[in-house]
Scaffold this motif. Structure first.
Motif, PDB file in Angstrom:
ATOM      1  N   ILE A 147       0.866  -1.174   0.000  1.00  0.00           N
ATOM      2  CA  ILE A 147       0.000   0.000   0.000  1.00  0.00           C
ATOM      3  C   ILE A 147       0.904   1.226   0.000  1.00  0.00           C
ATOM      4  N   ARG A 148       0.553   2.233  -0.824  1.00  0.00           N
ATOM      5  CA  ARG A 148       1.342   3.463  -0.918  1.00  0.00           C
ATOM      6  C   ARG A 148       0.423   4.663  -0.776  1.00  0.00           C
ATOM      7  N   TYR A 149       0.940   5.692  -0.131  1.00  0.00           N
ATOM      8  CA  TYR A 149       0.157   6.908   0.110  1.00  0.00           C
ATOM      9  C   TYR A 149       0.977   8.121  -0.297  1.00  0.00           C
ATOM     10  N   GLN A 150       0.397   8.960  -1.171  1.00  0.00           N
ATOM     11  CA  GLN A 150       1.059  10.196  -1.582  1.00  0.00           C
ATOM     12  C   GLN A 150       0.591  11.311  -0.658  1.00  0.00           C
ATOM     13  N   PHE A 151       1.520  11.881   0.100  1.00  0.00           N
ATOM     14  CA  PHE A 151       1.170  12.852   1.135  1.00  0.00           C
ATOM     15  C   PHE A 151       0.700  14.180   0.558  1.00  0.00           C
ATOM     16  N   ASN A 152       1.260  14.612  -0.558  1.00  0.00           N
ATOM     17  CA  ASN A 152       0.881  15.918  -1.112  1.00  0.00           C
ATOM     18  C   ASN A 152       0.683  15.816  -2.619  1.00  0.00           C
ATOM     19  N   LEU A 153      -0.269  16.617  -3.134  1.00  0.00           N
ATOM     20  CA  LEU A 153      -0.576  16.630  -4.563  1.00  0.00           C
ATOM     21  C   LEU A 153      -0.316  17.988  -5.211  1.00  0.00           C
ATOM     22  N   GLU A 154      -0.315  19.044  -4.423  1.00  0.00           N
ATOM     23  CA  GLU A 154      -0.322  20.385  -4.999  1.00  0.00           C
ATOM     24  C   GLU A 154       1.066  20.896  -5.365  1.00  0.00           C
ATOM     25  N   SER A 155       2.069  20.635  -4.557  1.00  0.00           N
ATOM     26  CA  SER A 155       3.383  21.228  -4.789  1.00  0.00           C
ATOM     27  C   SER A 155       4.484  20.200  -4.609  1.00  0.00           C
ATOM     28  N   ALA A 156       5.574  20.399  -5.359  1.00  0.00           N
ATOM     29  CA  ALA A 156       6.733  19.514  -5.263  1.00  0.00           C
ATOM     30  C   ALA A 156       7.633  19.972  -4.115  1.00  0.00           C
ATOM     31  N   PRO A 157       8.437  19.061  -3.539  1.00  0.00           N
ATOM     32  CA  PRO A 157       8.561  17.663  -3.927  1.00  0.00           C
ATOM     33  C   PRO A 157       7.395  16.827  -3.417  1.00  0.00           C
ATOM     34  N   PHE A 158       7.104  15.729  -4.129  1.00  0.00           N
ATOM     35  CA  PHE A 158       6.042  14.819  -3.739  1.00  0.00           C
ATOM     36  C   PHE A 158       6.624  13.752  -2.804  1.00  0.00           C
ATOM     37  N   TRP A 159       5.925  13.486  -1.716  1.00  0.00           N
ATOM     38  CA  TRP A 159       6.366  12.493  -0.736  1.00  0.00           C
ATOM     39  C   TRP A 159       5.403  11.311  -0.751  1.00  0.00           C
ATOM     40  N   ILE A 160       5.968  10.106  -0.813  1.00  0.00           N
ATOM     41  CA  ILE A 160       5.170   8.883  -0.895  1.00  0.00           C
ATOM     42  C   ILE A 160       5.627   7.918   0.189  1.00  0.00           C
ATOM     43  N   GLY A 161       4.707   7.505   1.026  1.00  0.00           N
ATOM     44  CA  GLY A 161       4.991   6.492   2.027  1.00  0.00           C
ATOM     45  C   GLY A 161       4.469   5.143   1.567  1.00  0.00           C
ATOM     46  N   GLY A 162       5.187   4.090   1.868  1.00  0.00           N
ATOM     47  CA  GLY A 162       4.776   2.763   1.424  1.00  0.00           C
ATOM     48  C   GLY A 162       5.000   1.707   2.491  1.00  0.00           C
ATOM     49  N   LEU A 163       4.212   0.648   2.403  1.00  0.00           N
ATOM     50  CA  LEU A 163       4.384  -0.519   3.265  1.00  0.00           C
ATOM     51  C   LEU A 163       4.193  -1.766   2.417  1.00  0.00           C
ATOM     52  N   ARG A 164       5.246  -2.572   2.325  1.00  0.00           N
ATOM     53  CA  ARG A 164       5.207  -3.806   1.541  1.00  0.00           C
ATOM     54  C   ARG A 164       5.249  -5.001   2.480  1.00  0.00           C
ATOM     55  N   VAL A 165       4.415  -6.009   2.193  1.00  0.00           N
ATOM     56  CA  VAL A 165       4.372  -7.245   2.966  1.00  0.00           C
ATOM     57  C   VAL A 165       4.737  -8.400   2.042  1.00  0.00           C
ATOM     58  N   PHE A 213      14.864  11.980  -7.549  1.00  0.00           N
ATOM     59  CA  PHE A 213      14.155  11.079  -6.645  1.00  0.00           C
ATOM     60  C   PHE A 213      15.118  10.501  -5.615  1.00  0.00           C
ATOM     61  N   GLY A 214      14.563  10.163  -4.474  1.00  0.00           N
ATOM     62  CA  GLY A 214      15.302   9.497  -3.412  1.00  0.00           C
ATOM     63  C   GLY A 214      14.369   8.585  -2.644  1.00  0.00           C
ATOM     64  N   THR A 215      14.887   7.503  -2.116  1.00  0.00           N
ATOM     65  CA  THR A 215      14.052   6.556  -1.372  1.00  0.00           C
ATOM     66  C   THR A 215      14.851   5.962  -0.230  1.00  0.00           C
ATOM     67  N   ALA A 216      14.179   5.658   0.860  1.00  0.00           N
ATOM     68  CA  ALA A 216      14.810   5.031   2.019  1.00  0.00           C
ATOM     69  C   ALA A 216      13.796   4.103   2.661  1.00  0.00           C
ATOM     70  N   GLY A 217      14.283   3.034   3.264  1.00  0.00           N
ATOM     71  CA  GLY A 217      13.366   2.093   3.897  1.00  0.00           C
ATOM     72  C   GLY A 217      14.087   1.075   4.751  1.00  0.00           C
ATOM     73  N   TYR A 218      13.300   0.252   5.406  1.00  0.00           N
ATOM     74  CA  TYR A 218      13.827  -0.771   6.303  1.00  0.00           C
ATOM     75  C   TYR A 218      13.056  -2.071   6.072  1.00  0.00           C
ATOM     76  N   THR A 219      13.776  -3.182   5.972  1.00  0.00           N
ATOM     77  CA  THR A 219      13.153  -4.492   5.774  1.00  0.00           C
ATOM     78  C   THR A 219      13.301  -5.319   7.042  1.00  0.00           C
ATOM     79  N   TRP A 220      12.165  -5.711   7.599  1.00  0.00           N
ATOM     80  CA  TRP A 220      12.152  -6.534   8.810  1.00  0.00           C
ATOM     81  C   TRP A 220      11.730  -7.948   8.440  1.00  0.00           C
TER      82      TRP A 220
END
Length: 331
Positions: A147-165, A213-220
């Motif tokens: 599931i991914r969620y885009q926090f903002n639509l109006e102005s850049a930069p765009f931030w997207i949070g995600g959770l993968r199972v 673009f840039g991305t960061a995350g953690y895999t448990w």
């Protein structure tokens, strides 16, 4: 045996994760070049058949003996060259729940062909002998949902949070015995054998004609039970618990618009994998995985495009090369 099994589980888990990351980056960059929203639009369904190829080779020399003088080695020398090839066919479905929320389900089918070439001492006057052992087979891999969620639509930069199972639907290396003679799997595993959760945060900043673009995350990786005895020190068989090493990753790069149909991207990725554990005890080594990625997206029609990414390993622990193809179709 324990190191071989842990390595197989880690390799499968990291390969699947890298494939998912590459597809998401190429997709997101291509969409950001055309629209502010980088998620699948509300009420739209996108189906993406995909194919990936991964190649990894390693050389290992084991010496059992002692040095009598600095130039004379007494003992046994074993040399092994491992050539691991993985083909993955996948089918992903993405649905825009809202203009900000995207759901995804991916089902992979994995085929592996592993070849090991060893220099085995014969014990006689004939010297050493080179022997080759192979292992191949395929099956359902680990099914993923995100599931991914885009926090903002109006102005850049765009931030997207995600959770993968990631599930454990693929055949686990921890439920398979190695061949007593060849010391490789007769039928190689197709999954990592454990459930995993991966939260992530992605930043996309369009600045015509490029997108940063840039991305960061953690895999448990969650602890799981092994069906085979991978740690004989506990005096029991088949009751071992293993925990593949957790990891965190960072990636950054930029995409360019060549024209209104073609875009390409360049990026670098880093992942640090912590040590695995067996029955609560640390096992294996910490891994540093760095790679260089390039990709492109070509719009065939308004609803269909072709995506490709190529990933080349920069460190010893990284796969040598990985190629991913995808063809998202919007409905």
């Amino acid at each position: 045996m324990k190191k071989r099994i842990l390595s197989a589980g880690l390799l499968l888990s990291l390969t699947v994760t890298a494939q998912a990351q590459d597809r998401q980056v190429v997709d997101a960059v291509a969409r950001a070049l055309e629209t502010q929203g980088v998620m699948t639009p509300k009420g739209k369904l996108e189906i993406e058949p995909s194919f990936s190829y991964s190649q990894n080779t390693s050389d290992r020399i084991s010496i059992l003996g002692f040095t009598q003088v600095p130039t004379l080695l007494v003992g046994i020398i074993e040399a092994e060259d491992a050539d691991l090839t993985t083909f993955t066919w996948g089918l992903a479905a993405r649905y825009g729940l809202t203009n900000r929320i995207e759901l995804e389900l991916r089902v992979p089918w994995v085929y592996r062909y592993d070849k090991f070439t060893r220099l085995v001492p014969t014990g006689g006057n004939g010297g050493d002998e080179t022997r080759t052992f192979t292992s191949n087979g395929g099956g359902l891999g680990d099914v993923e949902a995100a599931i991914r969620y885009q926090f903002n639509l109006e102005s850049a930069p765009f931030w997207i949070g995600g959770l993968r199972v990631k599930s454990d639907t693929g055949e686990s290396p921890f439920d398979k015995e190695l061949n007593n003679i060849t010391r490789v799997y007769d039928d190689p595993p197709t999954g990592s054998g454990a459930w995993a959760l991966e939260p992530s945060l992605t930043m996309i900043y369009p600045t015509d004609p490029a997108v940063l673009f840039g991305t960061a995350g953690y895999t448990w990786n969650m602890e799981a039970d092994a069906g085979v005895d991978i740690d004989s020190s506990n005096g029991e068989s088949g009751n071992d618990k293993y925990d593949l090493g957790d990891s965190f990753f960072l990636g950054m790069g930029m995409g360019f618009a060549v024209n209104n149909r073609l875009s390409f991207s360049l990026g670098v990725n880093h992942r640090t994998v912590f040590k695995s554990t067996v029955n609560g005890r640390k096992s294996g080594d910490m891994l540093q995985i760095d790679s260089l990625t390039t990709g492109f997206s070509l719009a065939m029609t308004e609803k269909t495009s072709i995506n490709m990414s190529l990933q080349a390993g920069l460190t010893e622990d990284a796969p040598d090369v990985q190629v991913n193809f995808g063809m998202p179709i919007m409905f």
